[in-house]
Design a protein around this motif. Structure first.
Motif, mmCIF file in Angstrom:
data_model
loop_
_atom_site.group_PDB
_atom_site.id
_atom_site.type_symbol
_atom_site.label_atom_id
_atom_site.label_comp_id
_atom_site.label_asym_id
_atom_site.label_seq_id
_atom_site.Cartn_x
_atom_site.Cartn_y
_atom_site.Cartn_z
ATOM 1 N N ARG A 58 2.884 11.920 -24.672
ATOM 2 C CA ARG A 58 1.907 11.707 -23.615
ATOM 3 C C ARG A 58 0.989 12.918 -23.464
ATOM 4 O O ARG A 58 -0.223 12.784 -23.249
ATOM 5 N N ILE A 59 1.570 14.097 -23.571
ATOM 6 C CA ILE A 59 0.763 15.317 -23.477
ATOM 7 C C ILE A 59 -0.266 15.368 -24.603
ATOM 8 O O ILE A 59 -1.403 15.830 -24.423
ATOM 9 N N ASP A 60 0.114 14.882 -25.759
ATOM 10 C CA ASP A 60 -0.796 14.862 -26.906
ATOM 11 C C ASP A 60 -1.818 13.743 -26.828
ATOM 12 O O ASP A 60 -2.642 13.574 -27.742
ATOM 13 N N GLY A 61 -1.764 12.930 -25.759
ATOM 14 C CA GLY A 61 -2.760 11.895 -25.559
ATOM 15 C C GLY A 61 -2.410 10.546 -26.147
ATOM 16 O O GLY A 61 -3.278 9.675 -26.254
ATOM 17 N N CYS A 62 -1.172 10.331 -26.491
ATOM 18 C CA CYS A 62 -0.750 9.056 -27.075
ATOM 19 C C CYS A 62 -0.576 8.017 -25.961
ATOM 20 O O CYS A 62 -0.022 8.323 -24.901
ATOM 21 N N SER A 63 -1.066 6.815 -26.190
ATOM 22 C CA SER A 63 -0.936 5.753 -25.196
ATOM 23 C C SER A 63 0.487 5.213 -25.179
ATOM 24 O O SER A 63 1.302 5.519 -26.057
ATOM 25 N N ASP A 64 0.775 4.388 -24.174
ATOM 26 C CA ASP A 64 2.120 3.824 -24.059
ATOM 27 C C ASP A 64 2.462 2.944 -25.262
ATOM 28 O O ASP A 64 3.573 3.018 -25.807
ATOM 29 N N LEU A 65 1.521 2.095 -25.682
ATOM 30 C CA LEU A 65 1.761 1.275 -26.863
ATOM 31 C C LEU A 65 1.870 2.131 -28.112
ATOM 32 O O LEU A 65 2.658 1.833 -29.016
ATOM 33 N N ARG B 145 4.683 4.043 -32.635
ATOM 34 C CA ARG B 145 4.731 5.194 -33.527
ATOM 35 C C ARG B 145 6.008 6.019 -33.397
ATOM 36 O O ARG B 145 6.402 6.702 -34.359
ATOM 37 N N ILE B 146 6.637 5.976 -32.245
ATOM 38 C CA ILE B 146 7.778 6.868 -32.005
ATOM 39 C C ILE B 146 9.061 6.082 -31.737
ATOM 40 O O ILE B 146 10.077 6.263 -32.422
ATOM 41 N N VAL B 147 9.017 5.207 -30.733
ATOM 42 C CA VAL B 147 10.232 4.537 -30.286
ATOM 43 C C VAL B 147 10.843 3.676 -31.401
ATOM 44 O O VAL B 147 12.062 3.689 -31.623
#
Length: 272
Positions: free
Chosen positions: A169-176, A181-183
């Protein structure tokens, strides 16, 4: 007892258990190679010579169409169920919102209600939506999969670190973006396990297709197997051969994904 002796004992024990587990499948395959009448007169332990005739009976019943219908239904059910369950599980595990605990409790409550109790209302709903005698009524129940939501919630809660999400989130990634990309990379074992379970349940589903499907061209494998025969004769040998053919995709999938399946089960048992 030495280490070598324990290894030999364990190997022999596992081999015996494997034989016991695989024996029903072997008998099922062998029974499909005999005449229907032979199954009532003797115990079959080795292959017969009637496989070609039974296969012709199976092919003549448009079993390939039932096979395709089952594949479409199971594949669509698996993809939609896993996707929706993973999204809902991510929301329940990592977000705080109003009535969160009550909504999750309602989801768990639906797991305690037998699905057969809602069949009449479901059939009426499908008729009202003009979806009867299509494959959609066989797919839609898996989209709202309470077990899948619970399974993914418990797994994500323990497998996905909060720090990773906050950093994204700090890097500006959206929830989707965080989800895709991560989860997803963290919960691959849980996705594989749930996919195999939903595919198996959908593939073997008999009651729902029996109620909502009336057109023979829409039959799935469980219904297609029951049509092997005639009004005056039930061809059990051909039905068993059809059952053997219908079991192959499930065996292949579990053989391919067995490691991830076991990893997901063992990880999910200690999460939460």
């Amino acid at each position: 007892m030495s280490t070598r002796s324990r290894t030999v004992t364990a190997t022999v024990g596992i081999a015996l258990l494997s034989i016991v587990a695989l024996l029903p499948f072997y008998i099922m395959i062998v029974m499909g190679t005999y005449k229907n009448e032979d199954l009532f007169t003797k115990i079959v332990l080795y292959p017969g010579n009637y496989l070609a005739e039974n296969f012709k009976t199976v092919a003549a019943s448009r079993f390939d169409l039932a096979y395709w219908n089952s594949f479409v239904v199971s594949a669509a059910s698996t993809l939609l169920s896993v996707f929706v369950s993973a999204l809902a599980g991510f929301a329940f595990a990592k977000y705080d919102f109003k009535f969160k605990s009550k909504i999750f409790g309602a989801v768990l409550l639906t797991m305690m209600i037998p699905g057969q109790l809602g069949l009449v209302a479901y059939v009426i709903e499908m008729r009202y939506l003009n979806l009867s005698d299509t494959l959609m009524p066989l797919i839609l129940p898996w989209v709202a999969n309470a077990f899948g939501v619970y399974w993914m919630t418990q797994f994500i809660r323990g497998a996905v670190p909060v720090e990773v999400i906050e950093s994204a989130r700090i890097d500006g990634c959206s929830d989707l973006g965080i989800f895709f990309r991560i989860v997803l990379s963290f919960i691959y074992p849980a996705l594989t396990t749930l996919s195999l379970l939903v595919f198996l349940w959908s593939w073997n589903n008999y009651l729902l297709p029996l109620i909502v499907i009336n057109k023979p061209e829409m039959y799935t494998i469980p219904l297609g197997i029951t049509t092997l025969g005639s009004a005056y004769r039930t061809d059990l040998a051909a039905q068993i051969l059809g059952l053997s053919i219908g079991t192959l995709p499930v065996l292949v999938l579990f053989a391919i994904g067995s490691k991830s399946f076991i990893r997901g089960l063992t990880a999910g048992s200690v999460k939460g």
